[in-house]
Scaffold this motif. Structure first.
Motif, PDB file in Angstrom:
ATOM      1  N   THR A 122      17.516   6.880  -4.657  1.00 47.58           N
ATOM      2  CA  THR A 122      17.692   8.456  -4.537  1.00 47.58           C
ATOM      3  C   THR A 122      16.527   9.060  -3.699  1.00 47.58           C
ATOM      4  O   THR A 122      16.593   9.958  -3.089  1.00 47.58           O
ATOM      5  CB  THR A 122      17.240   9.012  -5.888  1.00 47.58           C
ATOM      6  N   GLY A 123      15.591   7.991  -3.371  1.00 49.24           N
ATOM      7  CA  GLY A 123      14.266   8.503  -2.502  1.00 49.24           C
ATOM      8  C   GLY A 123      14.709   8.617  -1.134  1.00 49.24           C
ATOM      9  O   GLY A 123      14.488   9.428  -0.335  1.00 49.24           O
ATOM     10  N   LEU A 124      15.721   7.948  -0.641  1.00 52.39           N
ATOM     11  CA  LEU A 124      16.400   7.538   0.497  1.00 52.39           C
ATOM     12  C   LEU A 124      17.164   8.848   0.988  1.00 52.39           C
ATOM     13  O   LEU A 124      17.107   9.238   1.985  1.00 52.39           O
ATOM     14  CB  LEU A 124      17.120   6.248   0.721  1.00 52.39           C
ATOM     15  N   THR A 125      17.517   9.704   0.063  1.00 57.12           N
ATOM     16  CA  THR A 125      18.456  10.727   0.269  1.00 57.12           C
ATOM     17  C   THR A 125      17.588  11.780   0.902  1.00 57.12           C
ATOM     18  O   THR A 125      18.002  12.705   1.623  1.00 57.12           O
ATOM     19  CB  THR A 125      19.361  11.034  -0.775  1.00 57.12           C
ATOM     20  N   TRP A 126      16.210  11.781   0.432  1.00 56.93           N
ATOM     21  CA  TRP A 126      15.250  12.942   1.109  1.00 56.93           C
ATOM     22  C   TRP A 126      14.703  12.402   2.360  1.00 56.93           C
ATOM     23  O   TRP A 126      13.838  13.435   2.952  1.00 56.93           O
ATOM     24  CB  TRP A 126      14.293  13.246   0.183  1.00 56.93           C
ATOM     25  N   PRO A 142       0.697  -1.266   0.071  1.00 60.20           N
ATOM     26  CA  PRO A 142      -0.072  -0.106  -0.144  1.00 60.20           C
ATOM     27  C   PRO A 142       0.979   1.205   0.140  1.00 60.20           C
ATOM     28  O   PRO A 142       0.593   2.150  -0.531  1.00 60.20           O
ATOM     29  CB  PRO A 142      -0.783  -0.127   1.291  1.00 60.20           C
ATOM     30  N   PHE A 143       1.823   1.138   0.835  1.00 65.71           N
ATOM     31  CA  PHE A 143       2.827   2.436   0.829  1.00 65.71           C
ATOM     32  C   PHE A 143       3.482   2.639  -0.540  1.00 65.71           C
ATOM     33  O   PHE A 143       3.709   3.892  -1.174  1.00 65.71           O
ATOM     34  CB  PHE A 143       4.210   2.314   2.050  1.00 65.71           C
ATOM     35  N   LEU A 144       3.818   1.414  -1.083  1.00 68.91           N
ATOM     36  CA  LEU A 144       4.538   1.527  -2.417  1.00 68.91           C
ATOM     37  C   LEU A 144       3.300   2.206  -3.502  1.00 68.91           C
ATOM     38  O   LEU A 144       3.827   2.864  -4.479  1.00 68.91           O
ATOM     39  CB  LEU A 144       5.135   0.208  -3.126  1.00 68.91           C
ATOM     40  N   LEU A 145       2.412   1.658  -3.461  1.00 65.00           N
ATOM     41  CA  LEU A 145       1.124   2.126  -4.375  1.00 65.00           C
ATOM     42  C   LEU A 145       0.904   3.684  -4.337  1.00 65.00           C
ATOM     43  O   LEU A 145       0.591   4.294  -5.394  1.00 65.00           O
ATOM     44  CB  LEU A 145      -0.027   1.352  -4.151  1.00 65.00           C
ATOM     45  N   VAL A 146       0.848   4.227  -3.044  1.00 67.69           N
ATOM     46  CA  VAL A 146       0.583   5.497  -2.864  1.00 67.69           C
ATOM     47  C   VAL A 146       1.545   6.393  -3.348  1.00 67.69           C
ATOM     48  O   VAL A 146       1.637   7.437  -3.983  1.00 67.69           O
ATOM     49  CB  VAL A 146       0.489   5.971  -1.191  1.00 67.69           C
ATOM     50  N   ALA A 147       3.140   5.937  -3.078  1.00 67.75           N
ATOM     51  CA  ALA A 147       4.305   6.569  -3.392  1.00 67.75           C
ATOM     52  C   ALA A 147       4.287   6.817  -5.009  1.00 67.75           C
ATOM     53  O   ALA A 147       4.610   7.583  -5.736  1.00 67.75           O
ATOM     54  CB  ALA A 147       5.484   6.082  -2.802  1.00 67.75           C
ATOM     55  N   GLU A 200       5.821  16.420   9.062  1.00 66.70           N
ATOM     56  CA  GLU A 200       7.167  15.547   9.313  1.00 66.70           C
ATOM     57  C   GLU A 200       6.553  14.213   9.520  1.00 66.70           C
ATOM     58  O   GLU A 200       7.451  13.110   9.210  1.00 66.70           O
ATOM     59  CB  GLU A 200       7.873  16.260  10.345  1.00 66.70           C
ATOM     60  N   PRO A 201       5.505  13.964  10.263  1.00 69.07           N
ATOM     61  CA  PRO A 201       5.192  12.570  10.495  1.00 69.07           C
ATOM     62  C   PRO A 201       4.969  11.701   9.245  1.00 69.07           C
ATOM     63  O   PRO A 201       5.035  10.693   8.974  1.00 69.07           O
ATOM     64  CB  PRO A 201       3.854  12.823  11.361  1.00 69.07           C
ATOM     65  N   GLY A 202       4.169  12.489   8.215  1.00 69.08           N
ATOM     66  CA  GLY A 202       3.740  12.051   7.053  1.00 69.08           C
ATOM     67  C   GLY A 202       5.045  11.506   5.985  1.00 69.08           C
ATOM     68  O   GLY A 202       4.796  10.671   5.300  1.00 69.08           O
ATOM     69  N   ARG A 203       6.314  11.963   6.530  1.00 65.51           N
ATOM     70  CA  ARG A 203       7.492  11.551   5.654  1.00 65.51           C
ATOM     71  C   ARG A 203       7.736  10.234   5.841  1.00 65.51           C
ATOM     72  O   ARG A 203       8.613   9.683   5.134  1.00 65.51           O
ATOM     73  CB  ARG A 203       8.647  12.680   6.000  1.00 65.51           C
ATOM     74  N   LEU A 204       7.208   9.718   7.074  1.00 66.36           N
ATOM     75  CA  LEU A 204       7.609   8.066   7.454  1.00 66.36           C
ATOM     76  C   LEU A 204       7.160   7.225   6.274  1.00 66.36           C
ATOM     77  O   LEU A 204       7.535   6.186   5.921  1.00 66.36           O
ATOM     78  CB  LEU A 204       6.950   7.953   8.708  1.00 66.36           C
ATOM     79  N   TYR A 205       5.675   7.719   5.747  1.00 61.76           N
ATOM     80  CA  TYR A 205       5.261   6.743   4.748  1.00 61.76           C
ATOM     81  C   TYR A 205       6.100   6.516   3.399  1.00 61.76           C
ATOM     82  O   TYR A 205       6.437   5.584   2.880  1.00 61.76           O
ATOM     83  CB  TYR A 205       4.003   7.306   4.213  1.00 61.76           C
ATOM     84  N   SER A 206       6.774   7.710   2.655  1.00 64.10           N
ATOM     85  CA  SER A 206       7.596   7.531   1.753  1.00 64.10           C
ATOM     86  C   SER A 206       9.248   6.927   2.165  1.00 64.10           C
ATOM     87  O   SER A 206       9.706   6.359   1.280  1.00 64.10           O
ATOM     88  CB  SER A 206       8.177   9.000   1.138  1.00 64.10           C
ATOM     89  N   GLU A 207       9.593   7.241   3.430  1.00 63.43           N
ATOM     90  CA  GLU A 207      10.778   6.543   3.783  1.00 63.43           C
ATOM     91  C   GLU A 207      10.510   5.285   3.723  1.00 63.43           C
ATOM     92  O   GLU A 207      11.333   4.266   3.531  1.00 63.43           O
ATOM     93  CB  GLU A 207      11.173   7.022   5.094  1.00 63.43           C
ATOM     94  N   LEU A 208       9.521   4.735   4.466  1.00 61.91           N
ATOM     95  CA  LEU A 208       9.189   3.206   4.475  1.00 61.91           C
ATOM     96  C   LEU A 208       9.196   2.746   3.113  1.00 61.91           C
ATOM     97  O   LEU A 208       9.679   1.571   2.929  1.00 61.91           O
ATOM     98  CB  LEU A 208       7.767   3.253   5.213  1.00 61.91           C
ATOM     99  N   ALA A 209       8.500   3.392   2.184  1.00 64.47           N
ATOM    100  CA  ALA A 209       8.334   2.854   0.726  1.00 64.47           C
ATOM    101  C   ALA A 209       9.802   2.659   0.253  1.00 64.47           C
ATOM    102  O   ALA A 209      10.058   1.778  -0.406  1.00 64.47           O
ATOM    103  CB  ALA A 209       7.292   3.631  -0.101  1.00 64.47           C
ATOM    104  N   ALA A 210      10.671   3.863   0.299  1.00 70.92           N
ATOM    105  CA  ALA A 210      11.799   3.685  -0.300  1.00 70.92           C
ATOM    106  C   ALA A 210      12.667   2.810   0.525  1.00 70.92           C
ATOM    107  O   ALA A 210      13.617   2.155  -0.273  1.00 70.92           O
ATOM    108  CB  ALA A 210      12.453   5.045  -0.036  1.00 70.92           C
ATOM    109  N   SER A 211      12.516   2.546   1.765  1.00 65.24           N
ATOM    110  CA  SER A 211      13.446   1.594   2.540  1.00 65.24           C
ATOM    111  C   SER A 211      13.091   0.095   1.976  1.00 65.24           C
ATOM    112  O   SER A 211      14.122  -0.805   2.330  1.00 65.24           O
ATOM    113  CB  SER A 211      13.376   1.656   3.916  1.00 65.24           C
ATOM    114  N   TRP A 212      11.907  -0.210   1.657  1.00 66.48           N
ATOM    115  CA  TRP A 212      11.714  -1.679   1.220  1.00 66.48           C
ATOM    116  C   TRP A 212      11.341  -1.661  -0.089  1.00 66.48           C
ATOM    117  O   TRP A 212      11.437  -2.882  -0.526  1.00 66.48           O
ATOM    118  CB  TRP A 212      10.380  -1.819   1.905  1.00 66.48           C
TER     119      TRP A 212
END
Length: 444
Positions: free
Chosen positions: A232-236, A40-45, A163-175
């Motif tokens: 590249t997404g992880l750098t942000w 779901p996180f990947l889909l949103v991203a 800032e809390p919302g950035r965790l979704y995109s970091e989770l997507a990029a991390s996995w």
């Protein structure tokens, strides 16, 4: 036709002996759970990134009055244009000036905005030919994103949750890279006679085998692009991005800045027009940004982010108009260049519309792969259940010579990528508990 736990027909299944037979069940289980839980996180991203891709063109249309003017041979001095902007925003502190790069572009006069969040500015758009104020807009970041592009940028970055919302995109990029590499390994591990079969999805027969074929083939074709977006997404990101920044600093991979210190300022100021003329005589061209001197020198930098990258910079003495320092982009460290190119390619800026089309194709591939993954899960469900995972306890089947190095690598990655490590730990605990419960049920 019989189907094994991965959904593969026996004639296509990999050999059941050797290291691959021991490792494959673990990869399959990890790929399955990562896909189901992180999907779901990947889909949103992917969807929000797809919406962002073509915002530069939309920006040009929506803000045509602020960005564009009729061409003319008349030209107002930059200092006069800055005066017009300062009258529109009295008391605001000047940050930088971006002269129109072509005869049909406005000059952007950028001001600090203490009442706005970090990286937000107020920009006055001035006709360089007539000195007319064309408008004042809120802008964001080094790319001077206007409100429309900023809205989509923040949607992709944090879903407008701060800032809390950035965790979704970091989770997507991390996995994302884990899902991609695991899927590629599983797909290439199938026994096939021709490479073409790996990248050519089946059109028939309908059913889970066809969905699996599309999932694997499209995922393989998009794998390099997806890995690039993950890196590249992880750098942000918040936590992984901070660790990457510390690593770059420790290895001197940071982007350098032209020194603007001037030992003896002296009196007077040659003015912004002289600084721009000095930069032009030095060979700087294309979009430029001129930063006022403050306690040092004028800084003039190329800000072109398409290929070939134009990022040369000079410092101009405010009293004499002489160049006190120069920093060509060619002298940047290699990793700083790669970082610049990677970020610009991630944003669709490096190769213009070609870059944007590739990003759109990769985003669509990810969306389809996730949907097909869930579709396979649904087709594989028991008749009265919601779905099931691959059976067995694969961790115990992996020999120590493979499991121990993998565990050490996972620990290192978990430290560098916390939103990879924490979900992985939760998954391992849950999987172990579930296995223990299932074992007790069997013994009873």
């Amino acid at each position: 036709m019989a189907i094994d736990e991965a959904g593969l027909a026996p004639e296509h299944a990999p050999p059941r002996t050797g290291w691959w037979a021991q490792l494959r069940p673990m990869l399959l289980r990890l790929h399955f759970f990562a896909g189901v839980l992180v999907g779901p996180f990947l889909l949103v991203a992917a969807c929000t990134g797809l919406l962002y891709v073509f915002t530069p063109q939309l920006e040009q249309l929506v803000y045509d009055r602020e960005l564009h003017v009729p061409a003319s041979s008349a030209h107002q001095p930059l200092a006069a244009q800055v005066d017009v902007a300062e009258r529109a925003l009295p008391g605001a502190e000047l940050k930088a000036v971006r002269p129109g790069p072509t005869a049909t572009d406005t000059t952007q006069v950028i001001f600090h905005a203490p009442d706005l969040p970090s990286s937000y500015y107020r920009t006055a758009f001035v006709d360089p030919h007539t000195g007319e104020l064309r408008g004042v807009l809120q802008t964001y970041g080094s790319g001077q994103a206007l409100p429309l592009r900023t809205w989509f940028d923040q949607l992709h970055r944090n879903l407008h949750l701060g800032e809390p919302g950035r965790l979704y995109s970091e989770l997507a990029a991390s996995w994302l890279w884990v899902v991609v590499l695991g899927g590629v390994a599983l797909w290439l591990g199938r026994r096939r006679s021709r490479l073409a079969e790996l990248v050519t999805p089946k059109l028939r027969p309908a059913g889970r085998q066809r969905v699996l074929s599309w999932h694997g083939s499209v995922g393989l074709c998009a794998a390099l692009g997806l890995l690039f977006l993950s890196a590249t997404g992880l750098t942000w990101s918040t936590y992984a991005g901070a660790n990457i920044g510390e690593l770059r600093s420790a290895l001197s991979w940071e982007t350098p800045a032209v020194p603007t210190d001037v030992p003896h300022l002296g009196g007077g100021d040659v003015g912004i027009d002289r600084a721009a003329a000095t930069a032009e005589a030095h060979g700087l061209s294309g979009p430029l940004e001129i930063t006022p001197p403050g306690d040092g020198a004028y800084q003039v930098q190329e800000i072109g982010r398409s290929w070939p990258t134009q990022q040369d910079a000079i410092a101009v003495h405010p009293a004499t108009g002489e160049i006190t320092a120069a920093l060509p982009f060619a002298d940047h460290p290699l990793m700083a260049k790669l970082s610049r190119w990677g970020i610009d390619a991630h944003m669709g800026l490096l190769f213009g519309w070609v870059n944007q089309l590739v990003l759109a194709a990769v985003a669509l591939a990810l969306i389809c792969a996730v949907v097909w993954g869930y579709r396979m899960w649904w087709l594989r469900r028991p008749s009265r259940g919601f779905g099931r995972a691959p059976a067995g306890r694969p961790w115990s089947q992996v020999p120590a010579r493979i499991l121990v190095p993998a565990a050490v690598l996972a620990l290192g990655l978990a430290w560098a990528l916390p939103l990879f490590g924490i979900p992985l730990l939760v998954f391992l605990i849950a999987d172990t508990v579930a296995g223990a419960i299932a074992g007790q049920a069997v013994r009873r």
